[in-house]
Design a protein around this motif. Structure first.
Motif, PDB file in Angstrom:
ATOM      1  N   MET A   1       2.208   0.357 -13.570  1.00 14.15           N
ATOM      2  CA  MET A   1       2.007   0.061 -11.888  1.00 14.15           C
ATOM      3  C   MET A   1       0.807  -0.491 -11.830  1.00 14.15           C
ATOM      4  O   MET A   1      -0.254  -0.300 -12.328  1.00 14.15           O
ATOM      5  CB  MET A   1       1.927   1.616 -11.261  1.00 14.15           C
ATOM      6  N   LYS A   2       0.616  -1.622 -11.045  1.00 17.37           N
ATOM      7  CA  LYS A   2      -0.326  -2.515 -10.955  1.00 17.37           C
ATOM      8  C   LYS A   2      -0.746  -2.446  -9.444  1.00 17.37           C
ATOM      9  O   LYS A   2       0.275  -2.142  -8.565  1.00 17.37           O
ATOM     10  CB  LYS A   2      -0.215  -3.827 -11.261  1.00 17.37           C
ATOM     11  N   PHE A   3      -1.956  -2.969  -9.029  1.00 17.45           N
ATOM     12  CA  PHE A   3      -2.530  -2.872  -7.754  1.00 17.45           C
ATOM     13  C   PHE A   3      -2.770  -4.315  -7.229  1.00 17.45           C
ATOM     14  O   PHE A   3      -3.661  -5.016  -8.048  1.00 17.45           O
ATOM     15  CB  PHE A   3      -3.563  -1.999  -7.625  1.00 17.45           C
ATOM     16  N   LEU A  35       6.020   0.107  -3.552  1.00 17.30           N
ATOM     17  CA  LEU A  35       5.895   1.376  -3.197  1.00 17.30           C
ATOM     18  C   LEU A  35       7.067   2.260  -3.889  1.00 17.30           C
ATOM     19  O   LEU A  35       8.391   1.744  -3.888  1.00 17.30           O
ATOM     20  CB  LEU A  35       5.992   1.866  -1.790  1.00 17.30           C
ATOM     21  N   PRO A  36       6.986   3.337  -4.765  1.00 15.53           N
ATOM     22  CA  PRO A  36       8.074   3.773  -5.430  1.00 15.53           C
ATOM     23  C   PRO A  36       8.808   4.482  -4.446  1.00 15.53           C
ATOM     24  O   PRO A  36       8.315   5.082  -3.443  1.00 15.53           O
ATOM     25  CB  PRO A  36       7.289   4.806  -6.272  1.00 15.53           C
ATOM     26  N   ASP A  37      10.217   4.878  -4.714  1.00 19.76           N
ATOM     27  CA  ASP A  37      11.110   5.676  -3.868  1.00 19.76           C
ATOM     28  C   ASP A  37      10.940   7.026  -4.394  1.00 19.76           C
ATOM     29  O   ASP A  37      11.620   7.174  -5.593  1.00 19.76           O
ATOM     30  CB  ASP A  37      12.343   4.972  -3.630  1.00 19.76           C
ATOM     31  N   CYS A  54       0.446  17.155  -6.761  1.00 21.59           N
ATOM     32  CA  CYS A  54      -0.687  15.984  -6.910  1.00 21.59           C
ATOM     33  C   CYS A  54      -0.201  15.394  -8.289  1.00 21.59           C
ATOM     34  O   CYS A  54      -0.378  13.986  -8.371  1.00 21.59           O
ATOM     35  CB  CYS A  54      -2.035  16.543  -6.807  1.00 21.59           C
ATOM     36  N   PHE A  55      -0.157  16.060  -9.464  1.00 17.54           N
ATOM     37  CA  PHE A  55      -0.056  15.436 -10.573  1.00 17.54           C
ATOM     38  C   PHE A  55       1.341  14.628 -10.630  1.00 17.54           C
ATOM     39  O   PHE A  55       1.353  13.430 -11.105  1.00 17.54           O
ATOM     40  CB  PHE A  55      -0.051  16.301 -11.923  1.00 17.54           C
ATOM     41  N   GLU A  56       2.384  15.045  -9.966  1.00 16.62           N
ATOM     42  CA  GLU A  56       3.582  14.356  -9.901  1.00 16.62           C
ATOM     43  C   GLU A  56       3.613  13.134  -9.338  1.00 16.62           C
ATOM     44  O   GLU A  56       3.983  12.121  -9.702  1.00 16.62           O
ATOM     45  CB  GLU A  56       4.923  15.322  -9.511  1.00 16.62           C
ATOM     46  N   PHE A  57       2.863  13.296  -8.149  1.00 19.26           N
ATOM     47  CA  PHE A  57       2.761  12.060  -7.192  1.00 19.26           C
ATOM     48  C   PHE A  57       1.783  11.073  -8.024  1.00 19.26           C
ATOM     49  O   PHE A  57       2.049   9.985  -7.979  1.00 19.26           O
ATOM     50  CB  PHE A  57       2.146  12.629  -6.012  1.00 19.26           C
ATOM     51  N   TRP A 263       1.125   7.459   6.288  1.00 16.24           N
ATOM     52  CA  TRP A 263       2.233   6.346   6.671  1.00 16.24           C
ATOM     53  C   TRP A 263       2.659   5.639   5.419  1.00 16.24           C
ATOM     54  O   TRP A 263       3.753   5.543   5.222  1.00 16.24           O
ATOM     55  CB  TRP A 263       1.431   5.280   7.532  1.00 16.24           C
ATOM     56  N   LEU A 264       1.742   5.588   4.317  1.00 17.62           N
ATOM     57  CA  LEU A 264       2.133   5.003   2.878  1.00 17.62           C
ATOM     58  C   LEU A 264       3.597   5.895   2.332  1.00 17.62           C
ATOM     59  O   LEU A 264       4.208   5.349   1.822  1.00 17.62           O
ATOM     60  CB  LEU A 264       0.968   4.779   2.103  1.00 17.62           C
ATOM     61  N   LEU A 265       2.983   7.232   2.476  1.00 18.26           N
ATOM     62  CA  LEU A 265       3.697   7.967   2.129  1.00 18.26           C
ATOM     63  C   LEU A 265       5.226   8.051   2.769  1.00 18.26           C
ATOM     64  O   LEU A 265       6.254   8.170   1.870  1.00 18.26           O
ATOM     65  CB  LEU A 265       3.517   9.482   2.179  1.00 18.26           C
TER      66      LEU A 265
END
Ligand SMILES: *Cc1c(COP(=O)(O)O)cnc(C)c1O
Length: 452
Positions: A1-3, A35-37, A54-57, A263-265
């Motif tokens: 994943m990049k930003f 954004l991942p699904d 939190c770790f999984e996310f 909202w991102l979530l």
């Protein structure tokens, strides 16, 4: 994943780099490239503890940190919270919940992000064998949470400036009664804006800031936003499944950072009915969502001081999506905002956000009413969230601070003062603070002599 940067002129970077540099070099804010699904994982995640969730996310984003290391950093970050559930969801009525985000070391929601950020910094220092010096200015809560994120960590020092005599006595104690040798709380002779201006100048002096590896801990750091997504997810998983699609998260907000995370979530496949931006009398965001005009006004001191903000620094992330991920358009809007202090959006895509505004009189009346109806004491920031609740929705109001942090406002509303043992304990600890003029040279000399 990049930003990637909202302004489109920074090559994509990995998680650790985005966290380390904070602001993108082109002046923009970092966002995930895509954004991942996560909709397929949700049922699997229902039974997880806060730290496990939190770790999984975060594993989906922090792909350049060894999983076992990441897990350790997360466990350490939330072990400092005093409630076993970390973010307990309290049910106040058939369609009303409060998500308590005030069980961290400084009793405000900023601990969720800053405990983690402190541990990420520590890990980076270990990994590349360098030290880090954090420098920031605060009008209250952020400084205390940042200090408690770095307290006693090796190879780090933190310098927090605040206006002498203009933060609350409890906030000052949270910053100055730490007993840690790497914490320097600096009471400056001047206003918050004077302190902020001095710091901006110091960061602008590239030689000085590179020599001491200065770092800012401001609300735009990518790690803060991603850490904040987790408590929305945690709450969503605790609401009965039949009600989840009807949730409206209500978020007392100033910088837009907190509500943006939720909202991102929701854009990752977590279905909710919407989000409500709850402002105090400093209502730039309420005006935006009700009229389409974003215009910076004067800040007026309110009973909810951590929301006394007129420039919502995380707004740019929302803007990016609102203009259809068009970085050129973001640059144009931000340039006009800088030049004129305002922008009027034609057909602003609000993604269904609603908003409200609470005056100081509303805040006091709400604290009284919620106490009378539910036997529950809320702080003045959380009170803004109870303004104009939508009766058709299942409201989840985010409680951003423990009421004991604001004893005067609570006493004025309900005639009694809430207490918290952590704050009581502070009252007998010695204050260690450094008095300095709000002058660049004096602050630089102080940092120079104490930096690690
Ligand atoms: C910082 C803060 C807020 C505002 O949060 P934003 O991320 O700026 O929207 C609200 N309540 C409390 C208690 C805070 O400390």
């Amino acid at each position: 994943m990049k930003f990637i940067s909202t302004r489109g002129q920074t090559p994509p970077v990995r998680f650790s780099e985005a966290v380390a540099i904070g602001l993108a070099p082109d002046g923009g804010l970092f966002l995930p490239e895509s954004l991942p699904d996560i909709s397929g994982q949700l049922s699997k995640w229902e039974k997880l503890s806060y730290a496990e969730l939190c770790f999984e996310f975060l594993s989906l984003f922090a792909t350049d940190i060894e999983p076992s290391v990441l897990r350790g950093l997360i466990e350490k970050s939330y072990a400092t919270f005093s409630h076993p559930e970390i973010a307990p969801l309290k049910k106040l009525g058939a369609k009303l919940y409060v998500l308590e985000l005030f069980h961290g070391p400084t009793l405000a929601f900023k601990d969720f992000a800053l405990q983690l950020l402190g541990n990420l910094y520590e890990h980076q220092c270990q990994r590349d064998g360098r030290s880090i010096n954090v420098l920031g200015a605060t009008s209250g809560d952020t400084g205390a949470a940042a200090i408690h994120g770095l307290l006693g960590k090796p190879n780090t020092a933190i310098f927090i400036l605040y206006p002498d005599g203009r933060v609350s006595p409890l906030q000052e104690r949270q910053m100055t009664c730490t007993g840690a040798e790497n914490v320097f709380s600096i009471a400056v002779d001047g206003s918050f804006d004077d302190a902020q201006a001095a710091i901006k100048t110091i960061f602008g002096e590239k030689d000085f800031s590179a020599k001491h590896r200065l770092s800012a801990v401001n609300s735009i750091n990518l790690a803060r936003v991603l850490a904040q997504c987790v408590y929305y997810l945690f709450a969503w998983l605790r609401v009965p499944a039949r009600d989840r699609a009807n949730i409206e998260f209500v978020v007392p907000t100033g910088n837009f950072g907190n509500v943006l995370a939720g909202w991102l979530l929701s854009q990752m496949g977590v279905g909710v009915a919407g989000f409500k931006v709850a402002t105090n009398q400093n209502d730039i965001l309420h005006r935006l969502f009700s009229t389409g005009e974003y215009r910076v006004g004067d800040v007026q001191a309110s009973l909810a001081p951590s929301m006394d903000i007129q420039v919502a620094s995380n707004f740019e992330r929302f803007l990016y999506f609102s203009v259809g991920r068009d970085a050129d358009k973001v640059r144009a809007v931000m340039a006009q905002l800088k030049a004129t202090g305002g922008y009027t959006f034609e057909n602003l895509n609000t993604f269904g956000f609603s908003s409200s505004r609470a005056s100081d009189a509303d805040i006091t009346a709400i604290i009284r009413r919620v106490h009378a109806n539910h036997g529950y004491v809320i702080d003045p920031h959380t009170a803004c969230g109870f303004q104009d609740l939508n009766p058709d929705r299942v409201s989840v109001v985010l409680s951003t601070a423990h009421p004991a942090k604001f004893p005067d406002a609570i006493r004025a509303a309900i005639g009694q003062e809430p207490v918290h043992p952590a704050l009581e304990a502070l009252k007998s600890c010695p204050i260690v603070k450094h008095l300095l003029p709000a002058k660049v040279e004096a602050i630089k000399a102080f940092v120079e002599s104490r930096a690690v």
